[in-house]
Motif scaffolding. Structure first.
Motif, PDB file in Angstrom:
ATOM      1  N   THR A 130     -12.714  -4.132   0.483  1.00 31.67           N
ATOM      2  CA  THR A 130     -13.009  -5.552   0.286  1.00 31.67           C
ATOM      3  C   THR A 130     -12.633  -6.002  -1.114  1.00 31.67           C
ATOM      4  O   THR A 130     -12.055  -7.091  -1.303  1.00 31.67           O
ATOM      5  N   ASP A 131     -12.961  -5.203  -2.122  1.00 30.01           N
ATOM      6  CA  ASP A 131     -12.657  -5.565  -3.510  1.00 30.01           C
ATOM      7  C   ASP A 131     -11.168  -5.806  -3.704  1.00 30.01           C
ATOM      8  O   ASP A 131     -10.753  -6.770  -4.365  1.00 30.01           O
ATOM      9  N   HIS A 136      -7.066 -10.307  -4.504  1.00 32.76           N
ATOM     10  CA  HIS A 136      -5.738 -10.871  -4.297  1.00 32.76           C
ATOM     11  C   HIS A 136      -5.776 -12.046  -3.338  1.00 32.76           C
ATOM     12  O   HIS A 136      -4.831 -12.304  -2.588  1.00 32.76           O
ATOM     13  N   GLY A 137      -6.897 -12.765  -3.364  1.00 30.79           N
ATOM     14  CA  GLY A 137      -6.922 -14.079  -2.751  1.00 30.79           C
ATOM     15  C   GLY A 137      -7.428 -14.192  -1.343  1.00 30.79           C
ATOM     16  O   GLY A 137      -7.411 -15.287  -0.768  1.00 30.79           O
ATOM     17  N   VAL A 138      -7.887 -13.096  -0.733  1.00 26.64           N
ATOM     18  CA  VAL A 138      -8.405 -13.191   0.632  1.00 26.64           C
ATOM     19  C   VAL A 138      -9.851 -13.696   0.577  1.00 26.64           C
ATOM     20  O   VAL A 138     -10.694 -13.069  -0.081  1.00 26.64           O
ATOM     21  N   ARG A 147     -12.177  -6.301  10.895  1.00 26.12           N
ATOM     22  CA  ARG A 147     -10.874  -6.237  10.215  1.00 26.12           C
ATOM     23  C   ARG A 147     -10.754  -4.959   9.396  1.00 26.12           C
ATOM     24  O   ARG A 147      -9.718  -4.295   9.426  1.00 26.12           O
ATOM     25  N   LEU A 148     -11.809  -4.604   8.683  1.00 29.79           N
ATOM     26  CA  LEU A 148     -11.779  -3.384   7.878  1.00 29.79           C
ATOM     27  C   LEU A 148     -11.678  -2.151   8.769  1.00 29.79           C
ATOM     28  O   LEU A 148     -10.963  -1.189   8.444  1.00 29.79           O
ATOM     29  N   ALA A 180      -4.486   2.976   3.481  1.00 29.60           N
ATOM     30  CA  ALA A 180      -5.035   1.797   4.167  1.00 29.60           C
ATOM     31  C   ALA A 180      -5.221   0.649   3.181  1.00 29.60           C
ATOM     32  O   ALA A 180      -4.909  -0.511   3.489  1.00 29.60           O
ATOM     33  N   ASN A 181      -5.702   0.960   1.988  1.00 33.67           N
ATOM     34  CA  ASN A 181      -5.897  -0.056   0.962  1.00 33.67           C
ATOM     35  C   ASN A 181      -4.570  -0.704   0.583  1.00 33.67           C
ATOM     36  O   ASN A 181      -4.471  -1.918   0.411  1.00 33.67           O
TER      37      ASN A 181
END
Length: 364
Positions: A130-131, A136-138, A147-148, A180-181
């Motif tokens: 999440t961080d 980056h704008g999400v 989603r994660l 994944a990140n």
């Protein structure tokens, strides 16, 4: 703005072009030219391997491409052109700091070395994913557990691991969390720096399969850095071989492994054990890689090269590219040196492709 997978793909078009990149470090009254005129071209959706011994400048080149070089380092020259899916190319080295920050993760993502210490040990996996996305704008309301979980599933991990801490995961699982990140925002390019180092063969295989799946599902191009040629043989489409801060050979992976041209590449391959055929003695490349504080004059590989001649000791070779796109920087491929090239090929055939002491006993 930068990333995304919508629209038509053009696999033969470049997504990243590195031209004469230099990364220097200063200390103790000395300049260390770690990367010194390196060039390569990454095509859209391809996997390009970057190979070479430790100390040849591979990781530093990655830092230069991503503008991660910190003082006392500097990028004195070169261009790094990123080609977005729409709009004109941009030179990453000429962008402002905020523009580069917006470019990272949305267009250019990074999988660092060392999965064991690249995650925050006191944050759950869900929070770490999440961080990166919110930075980056999400919007936070767009980041759901579903989603994660899908992001983890895309790298072969169970969504149940979202509530885990890094110490509860194996090294291979942590590496896949990092991948994944890097894929969270659908970047055009993923740069993976030695992502399989320190992992057992089973974990390595899972990481490689994850990277292949990322290319297929996210349409990302991949720059894959590793000193392990066997891993390159398993994964990449083309290989760039780096030595002493420069790219000395680049070609399709099948060509590199079957008909390597540069003596350094030949030496690397001669030191690899092979599964097929009779058992043969392996030969390492004699000597050590030179110091970036004092590169050899002329061809930088000549002090270790069994095929070196006078010209190699005084004149730097020019990169030459054949019709298939196979590039090599070696004086032996000058039109005037055809006899020396024939002699080298004859010796390699005679010695079964070996590189070490026996070849040094028979100078060209």
């Amino acid at each position: 703005m930068w990333g995304g997978v919508d629209g038509l793909t053009e696999p033969d078009k470049p997504v990243l072009e590195v031209e004469d990149l230099a990364v220097h470090y200063h200390g103790a009254g000395t300049t260390f030219r770690v990367v010194d005129g390196a060039s390569l071209r990454l095509r859209r959706e391809e996997i390009l391997g970057l190979a070479g011994e430790s100390g040849c400048g591979k990781s530093t080149m990655v830092e230069g491409i991503l503008r991660l070089v910190q003082a006392p380092g500097e990028i004195p020259s070169g261009r790094v052109l990123f080609h977005p899916r729409t709009g004109p190319a941009v030179d990453i080295l000429r962008l402002g700091a905020e523009e580069v920050r917006r470019l990272r993760w949305t267009a250019l993502a990074y999988v660092p070395q060392g999965s064991m210490n690249s995650l925050n040990p006191v944050a759950r996996i869900a929070d770490q994913l999440t961080d990166a996305m919110t930075a980056h704008g999400v919007p936070t309301d767009k980041i759901t557990l579903s989603r994660l979980g899908s992001l983890l599933a895309s790298v072969g991990l169970s969504p149940d691991l979202l509530s885990a801490y890094p110490h509860q995961l194996s090294g291979g699982m942590r590496q896949r969390v990092l991948i994944a990140n890097s894929l969270a925002l659908g970047p055009d390019v993923v740069i993976a720096d030695e992502p399989t180092t320190g992992l057992d063969v089973n974990a390595q295989r899972m990481v490689l399969e994850t990277l292949l799946r990322a290319r297929r599902e996210h349409h990302s191009a991949l720059l894959f850095v590793s000193h392990d040629l066997a891993v390159h043989a398993e994964l990449v489409d083309r290989v760039a071989v780096m030595y002493a801060g420069q790219v000395v050979e680049l070609g399709e992976v099948e060509e590199i492994f079957s008909t390597a041209l540069h003596p350094y590449t030949i030496g690397l391959l001669a030191s690899m054990p092979r599964m097929e055929g009779p058992r043969k003695r392996l030969f390492g490349i004699p000597g050590l890689a030179p110091s970036p504080a004092n590169w050899p004059v002329g061809c930088r590989f000549h002090p270790r090269c069994p095929f070196a001649f006078d010209r190699c000791r005084s004149e730097s070779p020019v990169s030459r590219e054949d019709a298939s796109g196979h590039l090599v920087a070696c004086h032996l491929y000058e039109p005037t040196e055809s006899k020396r090239l024939d002699a080298m090929r004859a010796r390699l055939t005679l010695d079964g492709g070996r590189f070490g002491t026996r070849l040094q006993d028979h100078p060209v």
